[in-house]
Motif scaffolding. Structure first.
Motif, PDB file in Angstrom:
ATOM      1  N   TYR A 108      -5.149 -15.032  18.788  1.00  0.00           N
ATOM      2  CA  TYR A 108      -4.489 -15.982  17.897  1.00  0.00           C
ATOM      3  C   TYR A 108      -4.663 -15.607  16.424  1.00  0.00           C
ATOM      4  CZ  TYR A 108      -4.714 -18.756  22.201  1.00  0.00           C
ATOM      5  OH  TYR A 108      -4.612 -19.181  23.508  1.00  0.00           O
ATOM      6  N   GLU A 117      -6.226 -24.398   9.192  1.00  0.00           N
ATOM      7  CA  GLU A 117      -5.182 -23.786  10.013  1.00  0.00           C
ATOM      8  C   GLU A 117      -5.634 -23.630  11.465  1.00  0.00           C
ATOM      9  OE1 GLU A 117      -2.774 -20.975   6.824  1.00  0.00           O
ATOM     10  OE2 GLU A 117      -4.690 -20.277   7.639  1.00  0.00           O
ATOM     11  N   HIS A 120      -4.878 -26.195  14.417  1.00  0.00           N
ATOM     12  CA  HIS A 120      -3.601 -26.294  15.124  1.00  0.00           C
ATOM     13  C   HIS A 120      -3.621 -25.555  16.459  1.00  0.00           C
ATOM     14  CE1 HIS A 120      -1.771 -28.164  11.651  1.00  0.00           C
ATOM     15  NE2 HIS A 120      -2.143 -27.157  10.884  1.00  0.00           N
ATOM     16  N   TRP A 121      -4.683 -24.797  16.725  1.00  0.00           N
ATOM     17  CA  TRP A 121      -4.703 -23.928  17.909  1.00  0.00           C
ATOM     18  C   TRP A 121      -5.536 -24.552  19.017  1.00  0.00           C
ATOM     19  CZ3 TRP A 121      -1.825 -19.438  18.005  1.00  0.00           C
ATOM     20  CH2 TRP A 121      -1.187 -19.142  16.787  1.00  0.00           C
ATOM     21  N   VAL A 259       6.293 -23.733  24.589  1.00  0.00           N
ATOM     22  CA  VAL A 259       6.195 -22.274  24.499  1.00  0.00           C
ATOM     23  C   VAL A 259       6.297 -21.576  25.862  1.00  0.00           C
ATOM     24  CG1 VAL A 259       5.015 -20.365  23.367  1.00  0.00           C
ATOM     25  CG2 VAL A 259       4.627 -22.681  22.562  1.00  0.00           C
ATOM     26  N   ASP A 284      11.757 -18.538  22.752  1.00  0.00           N
ATOM     27  CA  ASP A 284      12.215 -19.697  21.998  1.00  0.00           C
ATOM     28  C   ASP A 284      12.750 -20.724  22.994  1.00  0.00           C
ATOM     29  OD1 ASP A 284      14.281 -21.440  20.724  1.00  0.00           O
ATOM     30  OD2 ASP A 284      13.676 -20.351  18.921  1.00  0.00           O
ATOM     31  N   SER A 292       8.819 -12.642  20.378  1.00  0.00           N
ATOM     32  CA  SER A 292       7.566 -11.952  20.051  1.00  0.00           C
ATOM     33  C   SER A 292       7.553 -10.579  20.693  1.00  0.00           C
ATOM     34  CB  SER A 292       6.356 -12.758  20.555  1.00  0.00           C
ATOM     35  OG  SER A 292       6.192 -12.592  21.955  1.00  0.00           O
ATOM     36  N   GLN A 366       1.150 -19.572  22.856  1.00  0.00           N
ATOM     37  CA  GLN A 366       0.928 -19.786  21.429  1.00  0.00           C
ATOM     38  C   GLN A 366       0.457 -18.530  20.711  1.00  0.00           C
ATOM     39  OE1 GLN A 366      -2.105 -22.779  20.675  1.00  0.00           O
ATOM     40  NE2 GLN A 366      -3.452 -21.982  22.266  1.00  0.00           N
ATOM     41  N   ASN A 370       2.647 -16.972  17.693  1.00  0.00           N
ATOM     42  CA  ASN A 370       1.923 -17.228  16.441  1.00  0.00           C
ATOM     43  C   ASN A 370       2.146 -18.672  15.981  1.00  0.00           C
ATOM     44  OD1 ASN A 370       0.142 -16.486  14.389  1.00  0.00           O
ATOM     45  ND2 ASN A 370       1.799 -15.897  13.009  1.00  0.00           N
ATOM     46  N   HIS A 371       2.061 -19.572  16.957  1.00  0.00           N
ATOM     47  CA  HIS A 371       2.279 -20.991  16.671  1.00  0.00           C
ATOM     48  C   HIS A 371       1.311 -21.809  17.521  1.00  0.00           C
ATOM     49  CE1 HIS A 371       4.199 -24.852  16.066  1.00  0.00           C
ATOM     50  NE2 HIS A 371       4.362 -24.989  17.371  1.00  0.00           N
ATOM     51  N   ILE A 373      -0.289 -25.010  19.335  1.00  0.00           N
ATOM     52  CA  ILE A 373       0.389 -26.136  19.969  1.00  0.00           C
ATOM     53  C   ILE A 373      -0.590 -27.276  20.285  1.00  0.00           C
ATOM     54  CG2 ILE A 373       2.367 -24.904  20.908  1.00  0.00           C
ATOM     55  CD1 ILE A 373      -0.680 -25.581  23.064  1.00  0.00           C
TER      56      ILE A 373
END
Length: 383
Positions: A108, A117, A120-121, A259, A284, A292, A366, A370-371, A373
């Protein structure tokens, strides 16, 4: 020294329990006493003596951290002792406050992110804790036991399957083989594609031999072999390449997807799991386009599939909207206590999208997306 190490173990255990109590709040605010004062002091203490004190608490964890540092840092970075020390220190923060394992820390890219930040993970440990707390283990077993799930979702399998065990008659198995000579065999409660086989059984004698071997060695599910669509097969022809969709039905009855991932096997392997050399990439959820690069079991990224040279990013998953519709219909067909299920789907050349199996609490994309969740996960699973 022994007394001091005992004190450190107690300090970490109490800290761990404190963090765990906070973990079920989906929005942990920065600036707390723990984050601003207590945590840095503790990290500084644990950092002393090149992690000797922390190693006394968890030697396997430190070994895995060293292994991940070796895998993920380049030669120049490894030679920079100050940089390595920084990575080690940041990881311990992630372990204590975010419950991250070393592979997650690198997958991650949390070493690049601030404390805020990182909130968020979602870590694997926190994910499992929340699912067990909110949905109980019995639900997990009902989904992960393959024949149980087959009985719940038979219409969405679009292929025949049967159990082979000590109570299965030879006659029923031979009848199955006479209808489907090409079969796929999985252990009833298997994971990661281990102990799976693809066979062509030509006659009754071969069927008898297969039945004897399987029935003497546990419980198995034998399925009609899937002939996959060429659009999916071109990624790797020896495996059935799949899409995994983490599917949620909220307490209010709304359906959400978190995701999805595309998975492709490697040359010569019959399954697409990363543990067997496969690759995965995030999709997506709106468009079905891979967004990715591919990722292997070590968390290392590749732009193209190493065998077929197909580029991951930008590839369109076929018939995406139809797949999402099937996923929602399948999920809503299950008993209402199955609020979260990760479904694996394959695209047949003649029958369209069909479900392969279901997983409870399994992989989210995730990392490659790179997002993080974490917030959505807590929202979708709340009672």
């Amino acid at each position: 020294m022994r007394l001091f190490r005992k004190l450190i173990r107690k300090l970490i255990s109490r800290t761990d329990a404190y963090v765990k109590r906070k973990s079920y709040d989906p929005v942990r605010q920065p600036g707390t006493f723990y984050e601003t004062k207590f945590l840095p002091a503790e990290v500084s203490l644990l950092r002393a003596g090149n992690f000797r004190l922390f190693s006394a608490y968890s030697k396997p964890l430190i070994r895995e951290l060293k292994n991940q540092i070796n895998l993920n840092l380049n030669d120049e970075q490894k030679k920079d002792k100050a940089f390595v020390a920084h990575i080690e220190k940041e990881y311990i923060k992630c372990y204590l406050f975010n419950h991250m394992q070393p592979n997650e820390f690198f997958l991650y890219r949390l070493y690049e992110k601030s404390l805020t930040e990182r909130e968020h993970w979602l870590s694997d440990r926190e994910r499992w804790d929340v699912l067990h707390q909110r949905f109980k283990t019995a639900i997990h077993n009902e989904i992960n036991e393959k024949l149980s799930f087959y009985s719940l979702a038979k219409d969405f399998f679009k292929r025949e399957a049967c159990e082979v065990s000590a109570i299965t008659s030879l006659e029923s198995f031979v009848d199955f083989i006479n209808r489907h000579h090409d079969i796929f065999i999985k252990p009833m409660e298997g994971y990661y594609g281990h102990r799976t086989y693809k066979l062509r059984v030509k006659n009754n004698q071969e069927a008898s031999n297969v039945w004897k071997k399987l029935s003497d060695n546990g419980r198995w599910i034998v399925e009609e072999l899937i002939v996959q669509d060429e659009r999916m097969a071109k990624w790797n022809r020896s495996s059935v390449n799949t899409v995994r969709i983490p599917s949620f039905i909220t307490a209010e009855g709304k359906h959400h997807i978190l995701v999805p991932i595309f998975r492709a096997g490697s040359k010569g392997k019959i399954v697409d799991n990363t543990s067997s050399g496969g690759y995965y990439a995030s999709i997506d959820p709106d468009t079905g386009v891979i967004n990715s690069d591919g990722v292997d079991k070590e968390g290392l990224y590749v732009e193209k599939h190493p065998d077929t040279k197909i580029k991951f990013k930008g590839w369109q998953v076929p018939e995406w909207q139809e797949l999402k519709s099937i996923c929602e219909r399948l999920h809503r067909s299950l008993p209402p206590h199955h609020r979260y299920v990760a479904f694996d789907f394959a695209l047949s050349s003649t029958k369209g999208w069909m479900v392969i199996e279901a997983n409870w609490g399994q992989l989210f994309g995730q990392g490659p997306a790179n997002h993080g969740i974490r917030k959505e996960f807590f929202e979708y699973t709340k009672k």
